[in-house]
Motif scaffolding. Structure first.
Motif, mmCIF file in Angstrom:
data_model
loop_
_atom_site.group_PDB
_atom_site.id
_atom_site.type_symbol
_atom_site.label_atom_id
_atom_site.label_comp_id
_atom_site.label_asym_id
_atom_site.label_seq_id
_atom_site.Cartn_x
_atom_site.Cartn_y
_atom_site.Cartn_z
ATOM 1 N N SER A 259 -21.491 39.876 -13.247
ATOM 2 C CA SER A 259 -20.794 39.926 -14.695
ATOM 3 C C SER A 259 -19.316 40.342 -14.155
ATOM 4 C CB SER A 259 -21.208 41.230 -15.400
ATOM 5 O OG SER A 259 -21.231 42.311 -14.683
ATOM 6 N N GLU B 171 -28.040 31.494 -18.431
ATOM 7 C CA GLU B 171 -28.023 32.786 -19.274
ATOM 8 C C GLU B 171 -26.543 33.185 -19.392
ATOM 9 O OE1 GLU B 171 -31.202 35.440 -18.972
ATOM 10 O OE2 GLU B 171 -32.541 34.049 -18.290
ATOM 11 N N ASP B 172 -25.446 32.533 -19.490
ATOM 12 C CA ASP B 172 -24.101 33.021 -19.424
ATOM 13 C C ASP B 172 -23.865 33.412 -20.805
ATOM 14 O OD1 ASP B 172 -24.358 29.980 -19.630
ATOM 15 O OD2 ASP B 172 -22.050 30.155 -19.930
ATOM 16 N N SER C 197 -20.700 37.328 -18.284
ATOM 17 C CA SER C 197 -22.095 37.699 -17.588
ATOM 18 C C SER C 197 -23.050 36.487 -17.591
ATOM 19 C CB SER C 197 -22.909 38.967 -18.461
ATOM 20 O OG SER C 197 -23.172 38.438 -19.637
ATOM 21 N N SER C 198 -23.662 36.357 -16.406
ATOM 22 C CA SER C 198 -24.486 35.372 -16.118
ATOM 23 C C SER C 198 -25.597 35.514 -15.004
ATOM 24 C CB SER C 198 -23.916 34.055 -15.682
ATOM 25 O OG SER C 198 -23.326 34.239 -14.497
ATOM 26 N N LYS C 199 -26.538 34.476 -14.945
ATOM 27 C CA LYS C 199 -27.605 34.733 -13.781
ATOM 28 C C LYS C 199 -27.428 33.577 -12.896
ATOM 29 C CE LYS C 199 -30.932 37.620 -15.927
ATOM 30 N NZ LYS C 199 -32.402 37.718 -16.466
ATOM 31 N N SER D 232 -28.211 38.752 -11.504
ATOM 32 C CA SER D 232 -27.258 39.113 -12.455
ATOM 33 C C SER D 232 -25.768 39.275 -12.119
ATOM 34 C CB SER D 232 -27.928 40.125 -13.271
ATOM 35 O OG SER D 232 -29.033 39.823 -13.882
#
Length: 106
Positions: A100, A64-65, A91-93, A98
């Motif tokens: 960022s 989810e970047d 940002s990403s996971k 999470s």
């Protein structure tokens, strides 16, 4: 693979930025010149194969970047080369956590 021609550096950079969310190196790789230089957190890559490897490692660990470039300033433009600086946010996971950050690119 060969680089896809772009009418100007701005369009080439826009194509690259638009392709990044796909994480598909078949789409991204042709947008990177064979002699490109990319700076990553883990080091500097001086050719397309090294850049591709760094991207593969990064893409394998993030989910989810979102990567956004802004304040792009062109330092040099010619028919064969171009150089710009830019600010970026990301940002990403990873592993359910999470993350960022922000930085500057060249």
């Amino acid at each position: 693979m060969t680089s896809l021609p772009a009418p100007d550096p701005e369009q080439a950079l826009a194509r690259y930025e638009a392709a990044l969310p796909s994480k598909d190196l078949e789409i991204i790789e042709p947008l990177i010149d064979a002699d490109a230089c990319f700076v990553f957190s883990e080091g500097t890559c001086f050719d397309r194969e090294a850049i591709k490897g760094a991207m593969q490692r990064t893409f394998a660990t993030i989910e989810e970047d979102i990567f956004q470039m802004n304040d792009i300033r062109w330092i040099h433009r010619s028919t064969k080369t171009a150089l710009c600086t830019f600010m970026f946010t990301w940002s990403s996971k990873s592993g359910g956590l999470s993350f960022s950050g922000k930085g500057r690119g060249l």
